[in-house]
Design a protein around this motif. Structure first.
Motif, PDB file in Angstrom:
ATOM      1  N   ARG A 238     -31.266 -78.197  24.529  1.00 58.75           N
ATOM      2  CA  ARG A 238     -31.818 -76.873  24.233  1.00 58.75           C
ATOM      3  C   ARG A 238     -31.348 -75.912  25.316  1.00 58.75           C
ATOM      4  O   ARG A 238     -31.399 -76.227  26.505  1.00 58.75           O
ATOM      5  N   VAL A 239     -30.888 -74.751  24.891  1.00 57.30           N
ATOM      6  CA  VAL A 239     -30.400 -73.718  25.813  1.00 57.30           C
ATOM      7  C   VAL A 239     -31.275 -72.492  25.673  1.00 57.30           C
ATOM      8  O   VAL A 239     -31.585 -72.063  24.553  1.00 57.30           O
ATOM      9  N   GLU A 240     -31.677 -71.906  26.790  1.00 59.24           N
ATOM     10  CA  GLU A 240     -32.496 -70.696  26.748  1.00 59.24           C
ATOM     11  C   GLU A 240     -32.194 -69.828  27.960  1.00 59.24           C
ATOM     12  O   GLU A 240     -31.697 -70.318  28.983  1.00 59.24           O
ATOM     13  N   PRO A 241     -32.467 -68.531  27.863  1.00 61.56           N
ATOM     14  CA  PRO A 241     -32.183 -67.640  28.993  1.00 61.56           C
ATOM     15  C   PRO A 241     -33.084 -67.963  30.177  1.00 61.56           C
ATOM     16  O   PRO A 241     -34.202 -68.458  30.025  1.00 61.56           O
ATOM     17  N   ALA A 242     -32.590 -67.669  31.385  1.00 60.74           N
ATOM     18  CA  ALA A 242     -33.371 -67.794  32.619  1.00 60.74           C
ATOM     19  C   ALA A 242     -33.281 -66.474  33.367  1.00 60.74           C
ATOM     20  O   ALA A 242     -32.513 -65.580  32.991  1.00 60.74           O
ATOM     21  N   ARG A 243     -34.052 -66.360  34.411  1.00 57.51           N
ATOM     22  CA  ARG A 243     -34.083 -65.088  35.146  1.00 57.51           C
ATOM     23  C   ARG A 243     -32.716 -64.772  35.764  1.00 57.51           C
ATOM     24  O   ARG A 243     -31.935 -65.675  36.092  1.00 57.51           O
ATOM     25  N   THR A 244     -32.448 -63.508  35.919  1.00 58.20           N
ATOM     26  CA  THR A 244     -31.177 -63.054  36.468  1.00 58.20           C
ATOM     27  C   THR A 244     -30.970 -63.611  37.881  1.00 58.20           C
ATOM     28  O   THR A 244     -31.869 -63.554  38.720  1.00 58.20           O
ATOM     29  N   GLY A 245     -29.785 -64.160  38.101  1.00 55.76           N
ATOM     30  CA  GLY A 245     -29.454 -64.694  39.413  1.00 55.76           C
ATOM     31  C   GLY A 245     -29.868 -66.133  39.626  1.00 55.76           C
ATOM     32  O   GLY A 245     -29.644 -66.695  40.707  1.00 55.76           O
ATOM     33  N   SER A 246     -30.469 -66.768  38.626  1.00 51.91           N
ATOM     34  CA  SER A 246     -30.961 -68.139  38.800  1.00 51.91           C
ATOM     35  C   SER A 246     -29.877 -69.183  38.601  1.00 51.91           C
ATOM     36  O   SER A 246     -30.076 -70.360  38.919  1.00 51.91           O
ATOM     37  N   GLY A 247     -28.719 -68.792  38.045  1.00 49.37           N
ATOM     38  CA  GLY A 247     -27.645 -69.755  37.827  1.00 49.37           C
ATOM     39  C   GLY A 247     -27.938 -70.659  36.643  1.00 49.37           C
ATOM     40  O   GLY A 247     -28.446 -70.214  35.616  1.00 49.37           O
ATOM     41  N   VAL A 248     -27.653 -71.946  36.782  1.00 50.21           N
ATOM     42  CA  VAL A 248     -27.871 -72.918  35.707  1.00 50.21           C
ATOM     43  C   VAL A 248     -28.888 -73.948  36.168  1.00 50.21           C
ATOM     44  O   VAL A 248     -28.739 -74.552  37.234  1.00 50.21           O
ATOM     45  N   ARG A 249     -29.941 -74.137  35.366  1.00 53.82           N
ATOM     46  CA  ARG A 249     -30.931 -75.176  35.655  1.00 53.82           C
ATOM     47  C   ARG A 249     -30.849 -76.246  34.566  1.00 53.82           C
ATOM     48  O   ARG A 249     -30.798 -75.928  33.374  1.00 53.82           O
ATOM     49  N   PHE A 250     -30.849 -77.509  34.978  1.00 49.87           N
ATOM     50  CA  PHE A 250     -30.796 -78.617  34.022  1.00 49.87           C
ATOM     51  C   PHE A 250     -32.080 -79.424  34.162  1.00 49.87           C
ATOM     52  O   PHE A 250     -32.481 -79.799  35.269  1.00 49.87           O
ATOM     53  N   GLY A 251     -32.739 -79.682  33.029  1.00 50.36           N
ATOM     54  CA  GLY A 251     -33.998 -80.426  33.048  1.00 50.36           C
ATOM     55  C   GLY A 251     -34.048 -81.481  31.960  1.00 50.36           C
ATOM     56  O   GLY A 251     -33.180 -81.549  31.079  1.00 50.36           O
ATOM     57  N   LEU A 252     -35.092 -82.300  32.020  1.00 51.95           N
ATOM     58  CA  LEU A 252     -35.254 -83.409  31.073  1.00 51.95           C
ATOM     59  C   LEU A 252     -36.570 -83.288  30.310  1.00 51.95           C
ATOM     60  O   LEU A 252     -37.599 -82.931  30.893  1.00 51.95           O
ATOM     61  N   GLU A 253     -36.531 -83.592  29.009  1.00 51.73           N
ATOM     62  CA  GLU A 253     -37.734 -83.794  28.211  1.00 51.73           C
ATOM     63  C   GLU A 253     -37.782 -85.229  27.687  1.00 51.73           C
ATOM     64  O   GLU A 253     -38.495 -85.530  26.745  1.00 51.73           O
ATOM     65  N   VAL A 254     -36.990 -86.087  28.302  1.00 49.61           N
ATOM     66  CA  VAL A 254     -36.946 -87.501  27.941  1.00 49.61           C
ATOM     67  C   VAL A 254     -37.257 -88.316  29.188  1.00 49.61           C
ATOM     68  O   VAL A 254     -37.157 -87.820  30.311  1.00 49.61           O
ATOM     69  N   GLU A 255     -37.643 -89.555  29.007  1.00 50.59           N
ATOM     70  CA  GLU A 255     -37.956 -90.419  30.133  1.00 50.59           C
ATOM     71  C   GLU A 255     -36.683 -90.786  30.895  1.00 50.59           C
ATOM     72  O   GLU A 255     -35.691 -91.179  30.278  1.00 50.59           O
TER      73      GLU A 255
END
Length: 665
Positions: free
Chosen positions: A457-474
């Motif tokens: 899933r891709v969604e916008p983040a705050r300006t200047g935050s770069g790229v954040r990668f997260g998990l919704e799986v174990e």
């Protein structure tokens, strides 16, 4: 004896390389002064530096002041080489900011002082060229306070400014000179002043303490040409700036930073390193990392060490905390790498380059040789941002400005015998997701040819935050190596969005994952055709991520520079239409007597043209200052496209043919 790593910073042509020569001469390191005009200075060693009379690469040279060993770093003043200044700031204990007594505070002066104060680097100011016609000491002092918003304390008086006999006499600041500045950070000093108990020694102690905390900035005046004021500056460097740390740091864990990469006579890589703690010896194995993480290159063995001493560098068996050294053997080292333990390092202080151009090989130039040469240049300057297009056989480089083209061109000719030209410079845009998009492909379902399940899933983040990668799986739902393959591929794929630009300021979440466990046929070994490997996740992830981006939609943003123009008030009528014609948007206009000040924003692509027009529009009296400010959505026309250099996951059939050698059924 203690160590001080000192930076010399200035706007171009303020005289910092000449000041470096004078400091070396005063310290007895050199017998004869070099000349910038003659191309004979100790720190400007590149042919182009000598020809143009400007500093392009940072240079380190050492000298001693009594019991202080100073590693002096001469940095570029031209804004096109701000990346070199950035790397120097990461290793400094203190700095001298050089300001011309004739031109006063200039555009780059403001940028540098803001950065030095933000990073709390103890800084002395040296007002140079007091012997030149038009020198104006008192006015420069006012500009330092008003235009730099910096608390300054004059350290003496100038006599006969603007003449060959100009001199500087050091005088300890009195309560009347300094208490207004120092008392802002010292309540006890203010109380003593009110009670008429302030002594000269008390003022001096407060000045030393606040200078070392980067709260105030002592100002010296002089001339690098005649030597006036330089001995007084040398005394100030030793007395007012803090050292690089004591013996205790040598007992700590190894921690250092690579701030420069060079090539030796035989083409060997040499890493210039500042060591913050610990001791590093020849034959030690050193882990390299970037941004606090190991790169996976393993540890490299140091084969030789040179440290700087009295104007040269000498071979040693070890380098200790606080010192700067040249290291051989770190073949994988890159600028910005840390050695050993992570630390809270000073990292990106200036904006990244916002321009790009394609390098065009000259007649008879081998493209592979050119690519290798450019790769070596990028290794020494990561912000060059090398980008190779295999399909079109083109290589692009990122730039801060047009002067960098000449540097790249001259370096390729001198060091590699390669002649090149350049296409027109274009802005370096970015993309960002507009909404939320999700996609998933499952193992052995549909036309997925990979033994992997990936949902993103891709969604916008705050300006200047770069790229954040997260998990919704174990995290334990599959081997960690597969999670790492997905994350690394996500970050790599985001280098080229739907329009070909780097995608930033977004959050990517892994929503689905799955794999085929290690399997084999009866009585046989591991069979990759039945078992998932990292290849499957690296192959599938670009398809899923691109589809999620397509569903979210992306918008192209162009780089915008803030600008400030100070010019005669009667030229305002000519300035405003010219600014509007180049899409510059004034945000504030102020008239100060006979002068006017305009501030606003302009697309990066128009900065060079506008800067060239300012002299004609202002009768040569305009002062221009600009720098990257933000990215703004491209509002006019079709968003600019950038040719892709990857396997093009936007076209599924083409991508699968390139990656797997076949198309989906």
């Amino acid at each position: 004896m203690h160590m001080l790593n000192l930076g010399i910073l200035a706007h171009v042509d303020a005289g910092k390389t000449s000041l470096t020569e004078r400091l070396l001469h005063t310290a007895g390191v050199i017998d004869e002064l070099g000349s910038v005009d003659a191309g004979s200075t100790r720190t400007d060693t590149l042919a182009l530096e000598r020809r143009r009379g400007i500093t392009i690469k940072s240079a380190v040279v050492s000298f001693r002041i009594d019991d202080v060993t100073v590693n002096l770093i001469d940095t570029p003043g031209h804004p096109d080489f701000i990346a070199e200044v950035e790397r120097a700031l990461a290793v400094l204990d203190g700095a001298v900011l050089v300001v011309s007594a004739v031109e006063g505070v200039q555009a780059q002066t403001r940028i540098l002082m803001r950065t030095l104060r933000r990073l709390r680097i103890p800084t002395l100011v040296f007002v140079n060229k007091i012997d030149r016609r038009g020198a104006r000491g008192e006015r420069v002092l006012r500009e330092l306070t008003e235009r730099l918003s910096a608390p300054v304390v004059p350290m003496g008086v100038v006599t006969e400014p603007g003449t060959a006999g100009a001199a500087f006499t050091a005088v300890r600041p009195t309560a009347e000179d300094a208490v207004d500045v120092l008392a802002d950070h010292d309540d006890a000093l203010l109380a003593a002043y009110v009670d008429d108990l302030v002594t000269g020694e008390g003022i001096h102690r407060a000045l030393v303490a606040q200078t070392r905390r980067a709260l105030v900035h002592p100002v010296y005046f002089g001339s690098a040409t005649t030597g006036a004021g330089v001995p007084e500056l040398v005394e100030g460097i030793a007395a007012l700036l803090p050292g690089a740390g004591g013996e205790a740091d040598r007992e700590g864990p190894l921690s250092g930073t690579v701030f420069k990469v060079e090539r030796g006579p035989a083409g060997e890589k040499i890493a210039c390193v500042r060591l913050f703690s610990g001791v590093l010896r020849v034959r030690d194995r050193v882990p390299l990392g970037d941004d606090g993480r190991d790169r996976g290159d393993g540890a490299a063995r140091v084969t030789a060490i040179n440290v700087f001493d009295q104007g040269t560098d000498v071979r040693r068996e070890e380098v200790r905390a606080g010192e700067i050294a040249r290291l051989w053997g770190l073949v994988e080292a890159r600028v910005g790498d840390r050695l050993g333990e992570p630390r809270d390092e000073r990292r990106r202080f200036f904006a990244p380059p916002t321009l790009e151009t394609v390098v065009v090989p000259g007649p008879g130039v081998d493209r592979r040789a050119l690519h290798l040469a450019l790769t070596r240049l990028a290794e020494q300057d990561p912000l060059i941002g090398l980008r190779h297009d295999e399909v079109r056989q083109e290589t692009s480089v990122a730039l801060y400005g047009e002067v960098q083209k000449e540097v790249v061109q001259a370096t390729l000719a001198a060091d590699h015998g390669l002649t090149v030209a350049f296409r027109e410079t274009t802005p370096l845009c970015v993309e960002g997701p507009v909404g939320v998009g999700a996609a998933a492909e499952f193992v052995k379902k549909g036309d997925n040819p990979f033994l992997a399940t990936v949902g993103l899933r891709v969604e916008p983040a705050r300006t200047g935050s770069g790229v954040r990668f997260g998990l919704e799986v174990e995290l334990g739902s599959m081997p960690y190596a597969f999670f790492k393959a997905i994350e690394d591929t996500v970050r790599e794929t985001l280098g080229q969005g739907l329009h070909g630009w780097q995608v930033t300021d977004c959050a990517v979440t892994l929503t689905h994952c799955g794999y085929c466990p290690r399997q084999s046929h009866a009585h046989q070994g591991f069979d990759k055709s039945m078992s998932s490997t990292g290849y499957d996740f690296r192959g599938l992830t670009p398809l899923v991520l691109t589809e999620a981006l397509r569903r979210a939609g992306t918008r192209v943003h162009e780089p915008m520079h803030r600008f400030r123009v100070e010019a005669p008030a009667d030229t305002l009528g000519a300035l405003l239409p010219a600014l509007a014609g180049l899409r510059a948007v004034p945000r504030a206009t102020e008239v100060r007597g006979t002068r006017c000040v305009l501030e606003g924003a302009v697309p990066a692509a128009r900065v060079h043209r506008l800067e060239q027009r300012i002299p004609a529009l202002t009768r040569g009296e305009g002062e221009w200052e600009s720098g990257f400010d933000h990215y703004a959505p491209v509002a006019l026309g079709t968003p600019p496209e950038r040719p892709r250099t990857d396997d093009n996951p936007l076209d599924r059939a083409e991508y699968l043919l390139r990656v797997t050698g076949r198309v989906a059924n």
